[in-house]
Write a protein that holds these residues in place. Structure first.
Motif, PDB file in Angstrom:
ATOM      1  N   ARG A  71     -31.785  -1.962  89.000  1.00  0.00           N
ATOM      2  CA  ARG A  71     -30.585  -2.740  88.669  1.00  0.00           C
ATOM      3  C   ARG A  71     -29.595  -2.788  89.821  1.00  0.00           C
ATOM      4  N   ALA A  72     -29.412  -1.669  90.525  1.00  0.00           N
ATOM      5  CA  ALA A  72     -28.440  -1.632  91.625  1.00  0.00           C
ATOM      6  C   ALA A  72     -28.822  -2.611  92.730  1.00  0.00           C
ATOM      7  N   ALA A  73     -30.106  -2.631  93.075  1.00  0.00           N
ATOM      8  CA  ALA A  73     -30.575  -3.559  94.116  1.00  0.00           C
ATOM      9  C   ALA A  73     -30.460  -5.003  93.634  1.00  0.00           C
ATOM     10  N   ALA A  74     -30.726  -5.234  92.350  1.00  0.00           N
ATOM     11  CA  ALA A  74     -30.648  -6.586  91.802  1.00  0.00           C
ATOM     12  C   ALA A  74     -29.217  -7.108  91.847  1.00  0.00           C
ATOM     13  N   VAL A  75     -28.250  -6.233  91.494  1.00  0.00           N
ATOM     14  CA  VAL A  75     -26.842  -6.641  91.518  1.00  0.00           C
ATOM     15  C   VAL A  75     -26.408  -6.959  92.944  1.00  0.00           C
ATOM     16  N   LYS A  76     -26.828  -6.113  93.878  1.00  0.00           N
ATOM     17  CA  LYS A  76     -26.475  -6.329  95.284  1.00  0.00           C
ATOM     18  C   LYS A  76     -27.092  -7.634  95.810  1.00  0.00           C
ATOM     19  N   ALA A  77     -28.351  -7.874  95.477  1.00  0.00           N
ATOM     20  CA  ALA A  77     -29.027  -9.097  95.917  1.00  0.00           C
ATOM     21  C   ALA A  77     -28.422 -10.331  95.257  1.00  0.00           C
ATOM     22  N   GLU A 130     -35.246 -11.495  92.150  1.00  0.00           N
ATOM     23  CA  GLU A 130     -36.345 -11.440  91.186  1.00  0.00           C
ATOM     24  C   GLU A 130     -37.233 -10.220  91.422  1.00  0.00           C
ATOM     25  N   GLU A 131     -37.469  -9.874  92.680  1.00  0.00           N
ATOM     26  CA  GLU A 131     -38.285  -8.698  92.984  1.00  0.00           C
ATOM     27  C   GLU A 131     -37.591  -7.425  92.514  1.00  0.00           C
ATOM     28  N   ALA A 132     -36.278  -7.343  92.720  1.00  0.00           N
ATOM     29  CA  ALA A 132     -35.530  -6.176  92.263  1.00  0.00           C
ATOM     30  C   ALA A 132     -35.559  -6.077  90.740  1.00  0.00           C
ATOM     31  N   ILE A 133     -35.477  -7.206  90.065  1.00  0.00           N
ATOM     32  CA  ILE A 133     -35.540  -7.211  88.597  1.00  0.00           C
ATOM     33  C   ILE A 133     -36.917  -6.741  88.137  1.00  0.00           C
ATOM     34  N   ASN A 134     -37.958  -7.230  88.795  1.00  0.00           N
ATOM     35  CA  ASN A 134     -39.320  -6.829  88.419  1.00  0.00           C
ATOM     36  C   ASN A 134     -39.558  -5.339  88.641  1.00  0.00           C
ATOM     37  N   LEU A 136     -31.425  -5.286  82.168  1.00  0.00           N
ATOM     38  CA  LEU A 136     -31.877  -4.052  82.819  1.00  0.00           C
ATOM     39  C   LEU A 136     -30.969  -2.877  82.444  1.00  0.00           C
ATOM     40  N   ALA A 137     -29.717  -3.162  82.121  1.00  0.00           N
ATOM     41  CA  ALA A 137     -28.764  -2.096  81.815  1.00  0.00           C
ATOM     42  C   ALA A 137     -29.061  -1.449  80.463  1.00  0.00           C
TER      43      ALA A 137
END
Length: 88
Positions: free
Chosen positions: A44-50, A36-40, A86-87
């Motif tokens: 996107r790359a960090a969100a996908v990894k998380a 959620e933090e990466a999305i905020n 995000l994409a």
């Protein structure tokens, strides 16, 4: 207050299980929070990894009855949808 021997044992088992489940729930929530933090942040790359680590955590929690199976699926679906947005 438990009176019978079996009730006393059940109380001890519940106390042990509560500690374990609390730990598992905390671990699951932490992994979801990183997504959620990466999305905020819009990363996107960090969100996908998380998300790759958060999804198994959610499903394991569902298998162990820490959260309901449908709640876990719903959470995974909503996070995936937010990452896909995000994409764009």
């Amino acid at each position: 207050m438990a009176n019978t021997t079996s009730a006393k044992k059940a109380t001890r088992k519940i106390a042990r299980r509560t500690i374990v489940n609390k730990s598992r729930r905390t671990q699951m929530r932490s992994s979801v929070r990183t997504v959620e933090e990466a999305i905020n942040r819009g990363d996107r790359a960090a969100a996908v990894k998380a998300m790759a680590s958060a999804e198994p955590e959610l499903m394991k929690a569902a298998q162990r009855n820490i959260i309901h199976k449908n709640a876990a699926s719903r959470k995974v679906s909503r996070l995936a949808h937010q990452i896909a947005k995000l994409a764009k």
